[in-house]
Scaffold this motif. Structure first.
Motif, PDB file in Angstrom:
ATOM      1  N   GLU A 119      -6.331   8.788  -0.905  1.00 21.51           N
ATOM      2  CA  GLU A 119      -5.533   9.575   0.400  1.00 21.51           C
ATOM      3  C   GLU A 119      -5.185   9.102   1.485  1.00 21.51           C
ATOM      4  O   GLU A 119      -4.352   8.457   2.439  1.00 21.51           O
ATOM      5  N   ALA A 120      -6.698   8.905   2.112  1.00 24.67           N
ATOM      6  CA  ALA A 120      -7.253   8.868   3.418  1.00 24.67           C
ATOM      7  C   ALA A 120      -6.915   6.790   3.123  1.00 24.67           C
ATOM      8  O   ALA A 120      -6.872   6.773   4.904  1.00 24.67           O
ATOM      9  N   GLU A 121      -7.145   6.607   2.838  1.00 20.88           N
ATOM     10  CA  GLU A 121      -6.968   4.784   2.635  1.00 20.88           C
ATOM     11  C   GLU A 121      -5.453   4.141   2.853  1.00 20.88           C
ATOM     12  O   GLU A 121      -5.340   3.362   3.152  1.00 20.88           O
ATOM     13  N   LYS A 122      -5.025   5.184   2.029  1.00 21.15           N
ATOM     14  CA  LYS A 122      -3.113   4.547   1.545  1.00 21.15           C
ATOM     15  C   LYS A 122      -3.019   5.446   3.399  1.00 21.15           C
ATOM     16  O   LYS A 122      -2.164   4.444   3.650  1.00 21.15           O
ATOM     17  N   LEU A 123      -3.664   6.509   3.380  1.00 18.28           N
ATOM     18  CA  LEU A 123      -3.067   6.972   5.363  1.00 18.28           C
ATOM     19  C   LEU A 123      -3.341   5.662   6.126  1.00 18.28           C
ATOM     20  O   LEU A 123      -2.531   5.172   7.435  1.00 18.28           O
ATOM     21  N   ALA A 124      -4.383   5.252   6.146  1.00 21.85           N
ATOM     22  CA  ALA A 124      -4.929   4.133   6.610  1.00 21.85           C
ATOM     23  C   ALA A 124      -4.543   2.932   7.101  1.00 21.85           C
ATOM     24  O   ALA A 124      -3.973   2.440   8.463  1.00 21.85           O
ATOM     25  N   LYS A 125      -3.819   2.312   6.058  1.00 21.78           N
ATOM     26  CA  LYS A 125      -3.140   1.442   5.988  1.00 21.78           C
ATOM     27  C   LYS A 125      -1.851   0.982   6.018  1.00 21.78           C
ATOM     28  O   LYS A 125      -0.888   0.486   7.186  1.00 21.78           O
ATOM     29  N   GLU A 126      -0.859   2.606   5.995  1.00 23.37           N
ATOM     30  CA  GLU A 126       0.145   2.818   7.033  1.00 23.37           C
ATOM     31  C   GLU A 126       0.550   2.960   8.051  1.00 23.37           C
ATOM     32  O   GLU A 126       1.236   1.935   8.626  1.00 23.37           O
ATOM     33  N   ILE A 127      -0.672   3.748   9.052  1.00 22.34           N
ATOM     34  CA  ILE A 127      -1.172   3.565  10.453  1.00 22.34           C
ATOM     35  C   ILE A 127      -1.641   2.369  11.245  1.00 22.34           C
ATOM     36  O   ILE A 127      -1.472   2.191  12.256  1.00 22.34           O
ATOM     37  N   GLY A 128      -2.378   2.159  10.293  1.00 22.74           N
ATOM     38  CA  GLY A 128      -2.668   0.170  10.733  1.00 22.74           C
ATOM     39  C   GLY A 128      -4.071   0.364  11.502  1.00 22.74           C
ATOM     40  O   GLY A 128      -5.111   0.328  12.105  1.00 22.74           O
ATOM     41  N   ALA A 129      -4.727   2.253  10.429  1.00 23.63           N
ATOM     42  CA  ALA A 129      -6.226   1.082  10.857  1.00 23.63           C
ATOM     43  C   ALA A 129      -6.883   0.632   9.687  1.00 23.63           C
ATOM     44  O   ALA A 129      -6.756   0.923   8.513  1.00 23.63           O
ATOM     45  N   TYR A 130      -8.055   0.344  10.160  1.00 24.33           N
ATOM     46  CA  TYR A 130      -9.056  -0.871   9.984  1.00 24.33           C
ATOM     47  C   TYR A 130      -9.885  -0.400   8.986  1.00 24.33           C
ATOM     48  O   TYR A 130     -10.916  -0.562   8.226  1.00 24.33           O
TER      49      TYR A 130
END
Length: 316
Positions: A61-72
């Motif tokens: 879920e952290a990976e999904k969130l990172a992609k949603e907000i643009g975290a690399y």
């Protein structure tokens, strides 16, 4: 609420019966001089050591969130030691970078701490100290110094002692608002202020934070008045006894390194904390899970160039 000034995200993993089996809290961290951002999860994720299903769900879920907000990438520094093969092997299978502590160490928690099991009687606790600490605690009690629990109204006196210590030892002290926000957000049950006084005047003070069955000695300050009363030894003694009496048998004295170089222990700090007979716990340190390799290369290159420029120009 305490960290409301920072953008944060929380994840929770539930089992089939709806019970919480894991959590993680992440803060957005912007990379200086770039338009990039990554997520930072301090001392997390939090779940059972052997529950890889919960760990997998949280990180997914952290990976999904990172992609949603643009975290690399996602940076973690979990509460695991260098000997925790279960978690380390799990992260290695994910292709994570482990132990890259020399880079961006300013955002991380301490790499090594002293922890003490205080689930002992007063006599047993005192006997677990080294002789210097035993002598100093007893001498402080005999000197007439006293230690009491403070209130919100004592924050200015504590902050003044912290500021004096900061000037003396060369570190940066948090401002008054930080401690008011901490006290108001976490509450009197979680934040305890200890005040050591001599002849009615505060000479040392400390902030203790409790969560579950653990307490953390977070901040402390003292002045140069009445140093012969050895107030810091009395304060540690009383904080450990309070932790034990209030259902928190694990007492964490926090880090042993300095603000300027988190990788280099300060000799005097190590010596002081060792005298209380604790265990030195070395954490695995930084773990990076990179989602965008090109962005990661770009950020690392930009940081290297900035570091070179600072060396050439003599800037800090």
């Amino acid at each position: 609420d305490f960290k409301k000034a920072q953008n944060s995200h929380a994840l929770m993993s539930l089992d089939d019966d709806g019970n919480v089996r894991g959590v993680m809290l992440m803060f957005e961290q912007k990379v200086r001089r770039t338009n990039k951002m990554h997520l930072y999860c301090p001392r997390g994720p939090v779940c059972d050591r052997n529950d890889t299903a919960a760990l997998s769900e949280l990180l997914g879920e952290a990976e999904k969130l990172a992609k949603e907000i643009g975290a690399y990438k996602l940076t973690l520094d979990p509460d695991i030691t260098e000997a925790d093969e279960t978690w380390l092997s799990f992260f290695k299978k994910l292709g994570a970078r482990i132990g890259d502590n020399a880079r961006d160490n300013a955002i991380l928690q301490p790499f090594a701490v002293y922890r003490i099991d205080v689930d002992k009687s007063d006599d047993e606790l005192m006997a677990s100290y080294h002789s210097k600490a035993r002598y100093s605690v007893r001498a402080s009690i005999k000197s007439g110094a006293t230690c009491r629990l403070g209130t919100r109204e004592d924050i200015p006196a504590f902050r003044a002692l912290l500021a004096e210590t900061a000037r003396r030892d060369g570190f940066t002290a948090r401002g008054d608002d930080y401690f008011y926000d901490m006290y108001d957000a976490l509450g009197d049950d979680a934040v305890k202020l200890f005040m050591v006084e001599y002849e009615g005047e505060p000479i040392a003070a400390s902030v203790l934070v409790r969560c579950g069955k653990k307490t953390w000695h977070m901040y402390a300050g003292s002045n140069d008045e009445h140093k012969e009363t050895m107030p810091n030894f009395l304060m540690q003694w009383e904080m450990m006894r309070w932790s034990r009496d209030n259902g928190a048998p694990l007492y964490d004295m926090r880090g042993i390194a300095g603000e300027g170089n988190k990788l280099s222990p300060i000799e005097g700090l190590v010596r002081f904390k060792k005298r209380f007979g604790g265990e030195l716990v070395s954490f695995v340190g930084r773990i990076d899970i990179v989602y965008d390799r090109m962005a990661d290369i770009y950020v690392n290159s930009a940081k290297s160039a900035a570091a070179l420029l600072r060396r050439l120009t003599g800037r800090k």
